[in-house]
Write a protein that holds these residues in place. Sequence first.
Motif, PDB file in Angstrom:
ATOM      1  N   VAL A  81       0.873  -1.177   0.000  1.00 50.88           N
ATOM      2  CA  VAL A  81       0.000   0.000   0.000  1.00 50.88           C
ATOM      3  C   VAL A  81       0.907   1.224   0.000  1.00 50.88           C
ATOM      4  O   VAL A  81       1.669   1.425   0.952  1.00 50.88           O
ATOM      5  N   PRO A  82       0.895   2.044  -1.047  1.00 49.57           N
ATOM      6  CA  PRO A  82       1.848   3.165  -1.129  1.00 49.57           C
ATOM      7  C   PRO A  82       1.743   4.095   0.066  1.00 49.57           C
ATOM      8  O   PRO A  82       0.649   4.349   0.589  1.00 49.57           O
ATOM      9  N   ARG A  83       2.880   4.610   0.492  1.00 54.11           N
ATOM     10  CA  ARG A  83       2.898   5.558   1.594  1.00 54.11           C
ATOM     11  C   ARG A  83       2.436   6.921   1.114  1.00 54.11           C
ATOM     12  O   ARG A  83       2.625   7.296  -0.042  1.00 54.11           O
ATOM     13  N   LEU A  84       1.847   7.656   2.017  1.00 56.52           N
ATOM     14  CA  LEU A  84       1.415   9.009   1.696  1.00 56.52           C
ATOM     15  C   LEU A  84       2.596   9.955   1.778  1.00 56.52           C
ATOM     16  O   LEU A  84       3.505   9.760   2.582  1.00 56.52           O
ATOM     17  N   PRO A  85       2.621  10.994   0.935  1.00 55.63           N
ATOM     18  CA  PRO A  85       3.733  11.950   1.011  1.00 55.63           C
ATOM     19  C   PRO A  85       3.728  12.674   2.339  1.00 55.63           C
ATOM     20  O   PRO A  85       2.666  12.977   2.894  1.00 55.63           O
ATOM     21  N   PRO A  86       4.901  12.969   2.906  1.00 51.10           N
ATOM     22  CA  PRO A  86       4.949  13.642   4.208  1.00 51.10           C
ATOM     23  C   PRO A  86       4.439  15.072   4.128  1.00 51.10           C
ATOM     24  O   PRO A  86       4.505  15.722   3.085  1.00 51.10           O
ATOM     25  N   THR A  87       3.905  15.538   5.262  1.00 50.89           N
ATOM     26  CA  THR A  87       3.427  16.920   5.330  1.00 50.89           C
ATOM     27  C   THR A  87       4.614  17.861   5.470  1.00 50.89           C
ATOM     28  O   THR A  87       5.456  17.676   6.353  1.00 50.89           O
ATOM     29  N   PRO A  88       4.729  18.871   4.603  1.00 45.19           N
ATOM     30  CA  PRO A  88       5.931  19.717   4.633  1.00 45.19           C
ATOM     31  C   PRO A  88       6.009  20.635   5.843  1.00 45.19           C
ATOM     32  O   PRO A  88       7.100  21.036   6.230  1.00 45.19           O
ATOM     33  N   GLU A  89       4.869  20.990   6.450  1.00 44.37           N
ATOM     34  CA  GLU A  89       4.904  21.935   7.558  1.00 44.37           C
ATOM     35  C   GLU A  89       5.549  21.311   8.790  1.00 44.37           C
ATOM     36  O   GLU A  89       5.342  20.137   9.088  1.00 44.37           O
ATOM     37  N   ARG A  90       6.300  22.117   9.531  1.00 41.94           N
ATOM     38  CA  ARG A  90       6.935  21.643  10.755  1.00 41.94           C
ATOM     39  C   ARG A  90       6.153  22.043  11.992  1.00 41.94           C
ATOM     40  O   ARG A  90       6.230  21.370  13.025  1.00 41.94           O
ATOM     41  N   TRP A  91       5.428  23.141  11.931  1.00 43.25           N
ATOM     42  CA  TRP A  91       4.665  23.605  13.086  1.00 43.25           C
ATOM     43  C   TRP A  91       3.467  22.683  13.276  1.00 43.25           C
ATOM     44  O   TRP A  91       2.658  22.486  12.375  1.00 43.25           O
ATOM     45  N   TRP A  92       3.331  22.129  14.492  1.00 42.30           N
ATOM     46  CA  TRP A  92       2.355  21.066  14.699  1.00 42.30           C
ATOM     47  C   TRP A  92       0.930  21.500  14.394  1.00 42.30           C
ATOM     48  O   TRP A  92       0.201  20.768  13.719  1.00 42.30           O
ATOM     49  N   PRO A  93       0.432  22.660  14.895  1.00 44.31           N
ATOM     50  CA  PRO A  93      -0.953  23.035  14.573  1.00 44.31           C
ATOM     51  C   PRO A  93      -1.209  23.152  13.075  1.00 44.31           C
ATOM     52  O   PRO A  93      -2.265  22.754  12.576  1.00 44.31           O
ATOM     53  N   ARG A  94      -0.225  23.670  12.337  1.00 46.60           N
ATOM     54  CA  ARG A  94      -0.413  23.783  10.887  1.00 46.60           C
ATOM     55  C   ARG A  94      -0.428  22.409  10.215  1.00 46.60           C
ATOM     56  O   ARG A  94      -1.164  22.176   9.276  1.00 46.60           O
ATOM     57  N   ARG A  95       0.424  21.527  10.725  1.00 49.53           N
ATOM     58  CA  ARG A  95       0.411  20.163  10.187  1.00 49.53           C
ATOM     59  C   ARG A  95      -0.935  19.502  10.436  1.00 49.53           C
ATOM     60  O   ARG A  95      -1.470  18.813   9.570  1.00 49.53           O
ATOM     61  N   ALA A  96      -1.492  19.700  11.660  1.00 47.26           N
ATOM     62  CA  ALA A  96      -2.793  19.119  11.974  1.00 47.26           C
ATOM     63  C   ALA A  96      -3.883  19.706  11.078  1.00 47.26           C
ATOM     64  O   ALA A  96      -4.760  18.986  10.588  1.00 47.26           O
ATOM     65  N   GLN A  97      -3.816  21.014  10.848  1.00 49.30           N
ATOM     66  CA  GLN A  97      -4.798  21.654   9.973  1.00 49.30           C
ATOM     67  C   GLN A  97      -4.711  21.112   8.551  1.00 49.30           C
ATOM     68  O   GLN A  97      -5.733  20.813   7.919  1.00 49.30           O
ATOM     69  N   ARG A  98      -3.488  20.982   8.052  1.00 48.34           N
ATOM     70  CA  ARG A  98      -3.314  20.451   6.709  1.00 48.34           C
ATOM     71  C   ARG A  98      -3.783  19.000   6.628  1.00 48.34           C
ATOM     72  O   ARG A  98      -4.393  18.579   5.646  1.00 48.34           O
ATOM     73  N   TRP A  99      -3.477  18.236   7.690  1.00 45.88           N
ATOM     74  CA  TRP A  99      -3.880  16.833   7.711  1.00 45.88           C
ATOM     75  C   TRP A  99      -5.398  16.687   7.716  1.00 45.88           C
ATOM     76  O   TRP A  99      -5.956  15.863   7.017  1.00 45.88           O
ATOM     77  N   LEU A 100      -6.069  17.525   8.521  1.00 48.24           N
ATOM     78  CA  LEU A 100      -7.528  17.437   8.603  1.00 48.24           C
ATOM     79  C   LEU A 100      -8.212  17.902   7.317  1.00 48.24           C
ATOM     80  O   LEU A 100      -9.320  17.461   7.005  1.00 48.24           O
ATOM     81  N   ARG A 188      -5.676   7.948  -7.181  1.00 47.67           N
ATOM     82  CA  ARG A 188      -5.100   7.751  -8.510  1.00 47.67           C
ATOM     83  C   ARG A 188      -4.432   9.027  -9.021  1.00 47.67           C
ATOM     84  O   ARG A 188      -3.324   8.984  -9.567  1.00 47.67           O
ATOM     85  N   ASN A 189      -5.092  10.171  -8.813  1.00 46.78           N
ATOM     86  CA  ASN A 189      -4.493  11.440  -9.242  1.00 46.78           C
ATOM     87  C   ASN A 189      -3.204  11.736  -8.486  1.00 46.78           C
ATOM     88  O   ASN A 189      -2.230  12.233  -9.054  1.00 46.78           O
ATOM     89  N   GLU A 190      -3.220  11.431  -7.184  1.00 47.87           N
ATOM     90  CA  GLU A 190      -2.015  11.671  -6.387  1.00 47.87           C
ATOM     91  C   GLU A 190      -0.886  10.745  -6.810  1.00 47.87           C
ATOM     92  O   GLU A 190       0.283  11.149  -6.858  1.00 47.87           O
ATOM     93  N   ARG A 191      -1.226   9.475  -7.116  1.00 44.36           N
ATOM     94  CA  ARG A 191      -0.194   8.551  -7.590  1.00 44.36           C
ATOM     95  C   ARG A 191       0.369   9.012  -8.929  1.00 44.36           C
ATOM     96  O   ARG A 191       1.582   8.904  -9.172  1.00 44.36           O
ATOM     97  N   LEU A 192      -0.498   9.512  -9.806  1.00 44.89           N
ATOM     98  CA  LEU A 192      -0.017  10.023 -11.092  1.00 44.89           C
ATOM     99  C   LEU A 192       0.892  11.233 -10.884  1.00 44.89           C
ATOM    100  O   LEU A 192       1.919  11.368 -11.561  1.00 44.89           O
ATOM    101  N   ARG A 193       0.506  12.118  -9.941  1.00 46.55           N
ATOM    102  CA  ARG A 193       1.348  13.284  -9.675  1.00 46.55           C
ATOM    103  C   ARG A 193       2.707  12.864  -9.117  1.00 46.55           C
ATOM    104  O   ARG A 193       3.746  13.399  -9.526  1.00 46.55           O
ATOM    105  N   GLN A 194       2.701  11.897  -8.194  1.00 48.77           N
ATOM    106  CA  GLN A 194       3.964  11.404  -7.666  1.00 48.77           C
ATOM    107  C   GLN A 194       4.799  10.754  -8.764  1.00 48.77           C
ATOM    108  O   GLN A 194       6.032  10.905  -8.797  1.00 48.77           O
TER     109      GLN A 194
END
Length: 403
Positions: A81-100, A188-194
């Motif tokens: 199962v392909p891994r998801l690309p990591p979230t680029p943000e380092r600040w935790w609240p922003r990472r959580a916002q992007r993740w949600l 599928r779109n994300e896999r194509l972009r990767q």
Amino acid sequence: MRSFRTLRRVLIRARRDTGFVAAGIPLHLALASQWVWGVTIVMKANAWAVVPIPFALFLVGVPALTVVQRHRYRAILGVNVPRLPPTPERWWPRRAQRWLSSAQTWRQVGYHLLLGPLLAAVELLVLAAWAAGVAGATVFAYASALPVEQASFCTVGGVVLLCSAPWLAGATARTEARIAPGLLGPSRNERLRQRVEHLAESRTDLIEAVDSERRRIERDLHDGTQQRLVSLAVHLGLARATLTDLPDDARTAIDEAHREAKEAIAELNDLVRGLHPAVLEDRGLDAALSGLAARVPLPVGLRVDIGERAAPVVESVAYFVVSEALTNVTKHARATRAEVTVERIGKVLRVNVTDDGSGGADASAGSGLNGLAKRVGSVDGTFRVSSPAGGPTTLTAELPCEL
């Protein structure tokens, strides 16, 4: 013997699929039970101040379960199962916002929270089929008190369940293996972009490797073969100057060899400059194009305004565009003058070569212009030719400064 091997493969596959199914039950129920438990505590205690607790468990549980499920699919079924690309943000609240706010997150939530309990129910049915099959097939071993007709019925039913349980386990495992990559991994779109990003990086690495190899060949020719030819020409020149008492045939042979050596040196110089001019790497595009324009047997106006240097591969492509264009002007255009302009506009390096020749150049006719267009396209550049009959001819290449 063949039947035994077939049966052995069936049993091995059934054991694998059943182990996969059994391992999935606690994982599929984990997030749903955790969520229900958290909400129940909040509702019973009427303590709305602890509402963030189920939410925090949710934030931690979804990624953790996704990792464990990926390992389950890979370790037992060999399904990646392909891994998801990591979230680029380092600040935790922003990472959580992007993740949600990511669609990937809610696909995972749908898998763990909604589809998970349904899959767990199916997996429990598969295990129940195994248990009922074993119990029914061995009923005579522990239920001698039952009537013979009832025991026989249980045995037949148990044998049928035992025969169908491997198929049920395999069908469940295959179904989950088809569902999981689309929900736990990228879409599928994300896999194509990767894939596009990976191909772009691979192409850049290939272009840089080819350019590095071209530079190595240029150095080897310049420091090895060219120096030997120069030494040969010097010795032949000394022989011609000092050995004055040789017969005429010998002197003619030495003169011819000396002339051939000098022509070979000149041709090798042109070849080395064509591979990768050393001045381009040492002093940049302005100096390299100045030397190129000075060698053209017609007036060439040159203007280079680039400020910060572009990537080495891009500079190399720009140099060869100008070199090939001026070669075509000299050989085919019947021009009396050429103008070369190289300027950097933002992140784009624009190259213009114009001549006052007869025109009629066509990049689609399989000429050298077609090769230039392909070379420009190899770095995601654009190449245009304007060459009406009677001239003038303008070649324009726009190259990204960074790859």
